[in-house]
Design a protein around this motif. Structure first.
Motif, PDB file in Angstrom:
ATOM      1  N   ALA A   1      49.547 -12.927 -33.386  1.00 10.16           N
ATOM      2  CA  ALA A   1      50.351 -11.722 -33.194  1.00 10.16           C
ATOM      3  C   ALA A   1      50.282 -11.209 -31.766  1.00 10.16           C
ATOM      4  CB  ALA A   1      49.899 -10.632 -34.165  1.00 10.16           C
TER       5      ALA A   1
ATOM      6  N   GLN B   1      54.081 -10.865 -31.733  1.00  8.98           N
ATOM      7  CA  GLN B   1      54.932 -10.702 -32.902  1.00  8.98           C
ATOM      8  C   GLN B   1      54.263  -9.721 -33.857  1.00  8.98           C
ATOM      9  OE1 GLN B   1      55.021 -14.709 -34.413  1.00  8.98           O
ATOM     10  NE2 GLN B   1      53.105 -14.480 -35.543  1.00  8.98           N
ATOM     11  N   PRO B   2      55.017  -9.102 -34.753  1.00  7.63           N
ATOM     12  CA  PRO B   2      54.403  -8.188 -35.715  1.00  7.63           C
ATOM     13  C   PRO B   2      53.417  -8.928 -36.615  1.00  7.63           C
ATOM     14  CG  PRO B   2      56.790  -7.927 -35.673  1.00  7.63           C
ATOM     15  CD  PRO B   2      56.475  -9.167 -34.899  1.00  7.63           C
ATOM     16  N   LEU B   3      52.398  -8.203 -37.049  1.00 12.84           N
ATOM     17  CA  LEU B   3      51.405  -8.778 -37.961  1.00 12.84           C
ATOM     18  C   LEU B   3      51.622  -8.184 -39.351  1.00 12.84           C
ATOM     19  CD1 LEU B   3      48.827 -10.347 -38.658  1.00 12.84           C
ATOM     20  CD2 LEU B   3      47.511  -8.351 -37.892  1.00 12.84           C
ATOM     21  N   GLU B   4      52.023  -9.013 -40.282  1.00 12.55           N
ATOM     22  CA  GLU B   4      52.167  -8.607 -41.674  1.00 12.55           C
ATOM     23  C   GLU B   4      51.453  -9.641 -42.520  1.00 12.55           C
ATOM     24  OE1 GLU B   4      56.159  -7.922 -42.838  1.00 12.55           O
ATOM     25  OE2 GLU B   4      56.623  -6.583 -41.157  1.00 12.55           O
TER      26      GLU B   4
END
Length: 329
Positions: free
Chosen positions: A306, A311-314
Motif C-alpha cells: 500500500a 494504493q488504498p489498503l483494504e
C-alpha cells in the motif's frame, strides 16, 4: 550646515602625508596631529578597514569609490563616502592616494529610520518601547490594534498598565530582568485593552542599549494568542468528538510513519485489541503482534504494498486478544 568635504593624502605605505582644512573640520584633528600617522588611526580598531584594499588598487592606477566607517578625534563614528584617486609624480608614477571623504552619517541614519518605520508600520504584532522607568516611548499600528490605544494615548503610560493588576508584579519582574541585560522571551500573560477586555498574549522583551552598551530601555513585541487558542480549542473539541464517534462504532485509527517505523494507535484501537497503551511499543512489529499468526505475513505484505505503489489498503484479518479471544477486523 553640512560639513565640508575632507581632502587628505595617503602614501602607498598607509601614512598620512597631507591634511586639508576640510579634513580638520570633519575629523577634528589639526594637520600636525596626523601628518606621518597611519591612516588606520581614523578607522575603529575593532572593525576591518577598507584602506589596504583601496591603496592596493590605487597603486595599480585605479580610482576607487567606497564607503567606510571612520572616527573623529573625540571617538564619534562617521559613515563616509570615499572617492580615492591616484596621485602621480612628474614622471607619472603613482606615489600616493588622494582621498576626498564626505560625511553620509545623517543620510544613513535617516535611511535606517525610514526602513525601521516601514517595518514597524507593516508588522501585525504590537511593537513598542519602554524607557528605563517602564514608561511607553513608542507605539506602532499593531500595538494600537491589540491594545486599543492611539499613539498619543499610549505614549507616557506605564508599561504595567497594559496588563491586568493581577499580573503587575510579574510584569515588573520581567522589566527588571531585561533592564539587567537579560531578554525575556515567550512570556505569556494577558494584554489589557483600553476597553478593559483581556486578551491572551505572548511577549518578547529585549534590552535597548546605547552606544556604550548600557541598557537604556526595553523593546517589546506582543503577539495576540486569541486565534491560536481558538484553533487549539477547536482541535481539542474535534479530537474528543472523533474519539466518541470511534467508540460508538468501534472504529480505530492508526498511523504508520514509514520513515521511522513508528506506529500510533487511537484509544479505540487499544480497546479493540485489549491492549494497555502503556505497554504498546509503538513499532510496526508491535502493531502486527496481535494479528493472528496465520494472517500476519499477509497483512504485513498488504501494508508494504500500500505504501510502495501507493494504493488504498483494504483487508480483513483476525486479531487475538490477550485473553485468547479471536476477533475479525
Amino acid at each position: 550646515m553640512a560639513a565640508p568635504d575632507a581632502a587628505f593624502l595617503v602614501a602607498l605605505d598607509g601614512a598620512i602625508v597631507g591634511w586639508g582644512a576640510g579634513a580638520s573640520s570633519l575629523f577634528g584633528y589639526a594637520p600636525d596631529e596626523l601628518i606621518g600617522q597611519p591612516v588606520s588611526v581614523l578607522v575603529p580598531a575593532e572593525e576591518p578597514s577598507a584602506f589596504p584594499r583601496i591603496l592596493a588598487a590605487v597603486a595599480r592606477g585605479e580610482p576607487i569609490n567606497a564607503t567606510e566607517t571612520m572616527t573623529r578625534k573625540d571617538g564619534t563614528r562617521l559613515e563616509v563616502s570615499l572617492a580615492v584617486t591616484p596621485a602621480r609624480n612628474g614622471g607619472g608614477r603613482v606615489t600616493a592616494a588622494r582621498a576626498v571623504a564626505h560625511d553620509v552619517s545623517g543620510k544613513r541614519a535617516e535611511d535606517a529610520r525610514g526602513r525601521l518605520a516601514a517595518i514597524l508600520e507593516s508588522i501585525s504584532d504590537a511593537v513598542y518601547c519602554l524607557d528605563d522607568g517602564g514608561v511607553i516611548l513608542t507605539w506602532n499600528p499593531g500595538a494600537e490594534r491589540l491594545y486599543g490605544y492611539a499613539p498619543h494615548e499610549a505614549v507616557g503610560l506605564p508599561g504595567v498598565s497594559l496588563v491586568p493588576p493581577s499580573h503587575h508584579e510579574e510584569a515588573r519582574m520581567a522589566f527588571e530582568c531585561v533592564l539587567a541585560g537579560e531578554p525575556v522571551q515567550l512570556f505569556e500573560t494577558e494584554a489589557r485593552r483600553k476597553d478593559g477586555v483581556l486578551v491572551p498574549a505572548s511577549l518578547n522583551l529585549w534590552p535597548v542599549r546605547d552606544r556604550t552598551g548600557e541598557v537604556v530601555g526595553i523593546s517589546v513585541i506582543a503577539h495576540d494568542l486569541t486565534e491560536e487558542r481558538l484553533v487549539l480549542a477547536a482541535l481539542a473539541e474535534s479530537e474528543v468528538r472523533q474519539r466518541e464517534s470511534e467508540s460508538l462504532v468501534h472504529l480505530g485509527r492508526w498511523v504508520w510513519d514509514v520513515g521511522t517505523g513508528a506506529v500510533q494507535w487511537s484509544e479505540e484501537m487499544h480497546r479493540i485489541h485489549g491492549l494497555d497503551p502503556a505497554v504498546f511499543a509503538g513499532t510496526i512489529d508491535a502493531h502486527l503482534e496481535p494479528v493472528h499468526p496465520d494472517d500476519r505475513e499477509r497483512v504485513r505484505a498488504a501494508m508494504t504494498a500500500a505504501v510502495t505503489v501507493p494504493q488504498p489498503l483494504e483487508i480483513g484479518y483476525r486479531v487475538v486478544s490477550p485473553d485468547g479471544r479471536v476477533r475479525h477486523l
